[in-house]
Design an enzyme around this catalytic site. Structure first.
Site, short mmCIF file in Angstrom:
data_model
loop_
_atom_site.label_atom_id
_atom_site.label_comp_id
_atom_site.label_asym_id
_atom_site.label_seq_id
_atom_site.Cartn_x
_atom_site.Cartn_y
_atom_site.Cartn_z
N ALA A 586 -2.18 -2.53 -8.39
CA ALA A 586 -3.38 -3.17 -7.85
C ALA A 586 -3.34 -3.16 -6.32
O ALA A 586 -4.35 -2.92 -5.66
CB ALA A 586 -3.48 -4.61 -8.36
N TYR A 587 -2.16 -3.39 -5.76
CA TYR A 587 -2.02 -3.40 -4.31
C TYR A 587 -2.26 -2.01 -3.73
O TYR A 587 -3.08 -1.83 -2.84
CB TYR A 587 -0.60 -3.90 -3.95
CG TYR A 587 -0.36 -4.06 -2.47
CD1 TYR A 587 -1.05 -5.02 -1.74
CD2 TYR A 587 0.58 -3.26 -1.83
CE1 TYR A 587 -0.81 -5.16 -0.38
CE2 TYR A 587 0.82 -3.40 -0.47
CZ TYR A 587 0.13 -4.35 0.26
OH TYR A 587 0.37 -4.49 1.60
#
Ligand code: ZN
Length: 697
Positions: A586-587
């Site tokens: 996600a990052y």
């Protein structure tokens, strides 16, 4: 004295505090009391002195004039701000017929007691030539309201009778000092009023000189108060000012346009003010609008004021305040006229000095408020404070008669006085981010606060935006102790909320007029294998790292385009953009979206001189919000190590074996924010100690 009399001053002398003070300390006490009342002096105006017996370096005693040094501010003076001048050297000058400013300054350099003391005030001779021990000089509002009128001579006679001498306007210097001494040393004379300038009182006892000064100022204030109560003239027909939120919206739309118009050669900042006295003045509530226009044309009240706010303010009277386009074009037209008038004024009176910037320091918009303009927030604070007093002086003068001020010729000679032009050459050199406004998101975190400190040290106005307002405020408090007068501003900003972002920028526009540098730094990180990553974590990563970056950049882009003075975006991306990390889906994905946004911004901004660049740091430890305990543990698990070994792990995996810090990232951000990288856009700068897989390509 009624409380409603806003020109009246209060006696704040405390015998308990002052009675046992030695000479110089008593002078400091008296000076600070004077300086602490802005109705007497503002920002460096006025001066005080005391004649004392001192023993010199040879062991011989003699009379010394302790007088305020040039450039110090009465409210904050210390004993060191009062250079000593030998009276035995000063008094023989009374025999002279004339003395030029240059001669006077050179002469005083020999007459000072201590080498390397500050240059004594330009009004030193005046203080020396008055026989009494303690001499006080202020630019009190109530006195100026009487001196700056058509019928000033009659009015002053009516208020003060024969006990006060009135001296016509003359620039400070030898000739004025002689005139004052002739008047002051007459028996029975209690004070001297200087037309378009201020008041002087004296006494052997500093307490009495102070008391007398206040008594005369209050006599003027009472006279004005009585005149306003007696005034029966027709009530003015004021403009209907929009309500406060609407005014702020209009002002925020105009601010970047104004900043662009005024900052074509050199950037400026502006500060919007629609407090009660300003709004009443610009709306024609306290005076009819035609009197407001006439008073503004007559110009600033004293030479001291002219140096800070120029002779005239810019007056803008838009046909329709609610039409942003109309307000902007009315401002542009009024400014063009202002500059043409200034050019004519300069050509008419010039000798051989070059023209100072033909830019107003005060911009008044009818029915809206005032913008104070200057090279930094200190300058706007000074101009704004002075203009509040200008309003009080104009309104006071209009109560008793009609406001008038220095002739344009006298105003020119004050503005272009060589001794003042010399002071401009002593101004500190410009810094890398002087005159700029930099907004940093996530400013309260480890990297954000390092960038904020670095930028502030380079002269920027730093807007610390964060969801944690309390933390942002404490950072700003710290910045402001190093550079006072609102160099830092804390704003609440949730980058994922369109409304919150817009609201924060509105604050910035009202406070500083615009923005030049935006550091997109706020971010969030979750460490988790993809099959265990929650939708919520995925969406939140995008809401802050990608959508947040978009919202922050979009608002700034609108402002920068309105300013037309370029700009610089710095995206604090991550090493994960070129080299994604395992369990960091996600990052890495949301940061890649942010990075791509930055590159598109570089493409679209180029035509407007707006640059956008990326910094790719590798793991920065410290108190950073990004590296919560759980993230640290998750990352350590991903690498199969203990979380206590994490910093060492990151250090040992890079080529330089370096531990990367927030200060390293701040240095890179400064490079991209400043003109050092003026020819670079769309760039990507790793700050990771060297990671082969993260080399930009
Ligand atoms: Zn003065």
């Amino acid at each position: 004295m009624s409380d409603s009399n806003k020109l009246a001053v209060q006696d704040r002398w405390s015998d308990a505090e002052a009675s046992n003070l030695a000479d110089l300390d008593a002078l400091v006490y008296q000076s600070r009391l004077i300086g602490s009342d802005p109705r007497l002096v503002v920002w460096g105006g006025g001066n005080t002195s005391l004649k004392v017996m001192e023993t010199d370096y040879r062991g011989r005693s003699g009379r010394v004039l302790r007088v305020k040094g040039s450039g110090s501010d009465l409210k904050a003076v210390t004993p060191r701000d009062f250079p000593g001048v030998r009276l035995d050297d000063l008094l023989p000058l009374l025999e002279r017929e004339q003395m030029s400013d240059e001669e006077m300054v050179a002469y005083l350099e020999y007459a000072v007691v201590e080498p390397r003391s500050p240059r004594p005030s330009i009004e030193t001779l005046l203080h020396g030539f008055v026989a009494a021990r303690s001499v006080l000089h202020t630019h009190a509002d109530a006195i100026l309201a009487l001196t700056n009128t058509r019928r000033s001579a009659d009015i002053l006679r009516e208020v003060f009778g024969e006990s006060i001498a009135v001296v016509p306007y003359l620039r400070p210097g030898f000739a004025l000092a002689k005139l004052v001494s002739q008047a002051a040393n007459q028996p029975g004379c209690q004070g001297v009023v200087l037309l378009n300038h201020g008041l002087i009182t004296w006494h052997d006892d500093p307490r009495e000189a102070y008391r007398l000064h206040l008594e005369l100022v209050n006599r003027a204030a009472e006279y004005i108060e009585r005149a306003s109560q007696a005034q029966t003239s027709a009530k003015p027909e004021p403009l209907t000012a929009p309500d406060a939120p609407k005014r702020q919206e209009i002002a925020a739309a105009l601010a970047p346009v104004l900043r662009g118009l005024l900052g074509k050669t050199q950037r400026v900042v502006s500060h919007f003010d629609d407090s009660e006295d300003v709004l009443s003045f610009v709306s024609g509530q306290s005076l009819p609008l035609e009197r407001v226009r006439a008073a503004l044309a007559a110009g600033a009240a004293t030479p001291d004021h002219i140096l800070n706010i120029k002779r005239t303010a810019l007056w803008v009277e838009p046909a329709d305040l609610t039409d942003a386009q109309a307000v902007a074009s009315a401002t542009q037209t009024a400014l063009a006229q202002y500059q043409q008038d200034y050019q004519q004024y300069f050509e008419r009176y010039r000798q051989d000095e070059p023209m100072l910037a033909p830019l107003p320091r005060i911009v008044l918009v009818a029915g809206l408020g005032m913008f104070a303009v200057g090279k930094d927030s200190h300058a706007t604070t000074v101009s704004s404070d002075i203009f509040h007093h200008t309003i009080a002086i104009i309104e006071g003068a209009e109560r008793v008669d009609a406001y008038q001020s220095l002739t344009p010729k006298d105003a020119f000679e004050a503005e272009y006085w060589p001794l003042e032009l010399y002071k401009l050459t002593l101004a500190p050199p410009e810094q890398k981010l002087s005159r700029r406004v930099a907004l940093i998101t996530g400013a309260a975190g480890e990297i954000g606060s390092a960038i904020a400190r670095r930028f502030a040290a380079e002269g920027a106005h730093v807007v610390c935006a964060d969801v944690d307002l309390a933390k942002a405020r404490s950072l700003v408090d710290d910045l402001n102790t190093r550079a006072p007068n609102n160099r830092g501003l804390a704003v609440l900003m949730d980058v994922s909320s369109e409304a919150s972002v817009a609201e924060a920028y509105q604050r910035v526009l009202l406070e500083y007029g615009g923005v030049d540098v935006v550091v997109v730094n706020a971010g969030v990180a979750y460490s988790s294998p993809l099959d265990k990553l929650s939708l919520d974590q995925w969406q939140r990563s995008f809401a802050i790292n990608a959508t947040g970056a978009f919202l922050v950049a979009r608002e700034a882009l609108k402002i920068m385009k309105a300013q037309q003075t370029g700009g610089s975006f710095v995206f604090v991306a991550t090493k994960n953009v070129p080299a994604p990390g395992k369990d960091f889906g996600a990052y890495s994905a949301s940061k890649a979206a942010q990075a791509q946004l930055g590159r598109v911004l570089a493409l679209e901004g180029g035509a407007y001189g707006i640059r956008a660049n990326l910094i790719n740091p590798d793991a920065i430890f410290g108190a950073s919000g990004l590296w919560s305990v759980s993230v640290r543990e998750e990352r350590a698990r991903s690498y199969g190590i203990d979380s206590s070994q994490l910093e060492e792990y990151y250090r040992s995996r890079n080529i330089l074996r370096a531990q990367v810090t927030a200060d390293d990232v701040a240095e890179a951000a400064l490079f991209y924010a400043s003109d050092a990288s003026a020819k670079t856009t769309g760039g990507m700068l790793p700050v990771d100690g060297g990671l082969r897989e993260a080399f930009p390509r």
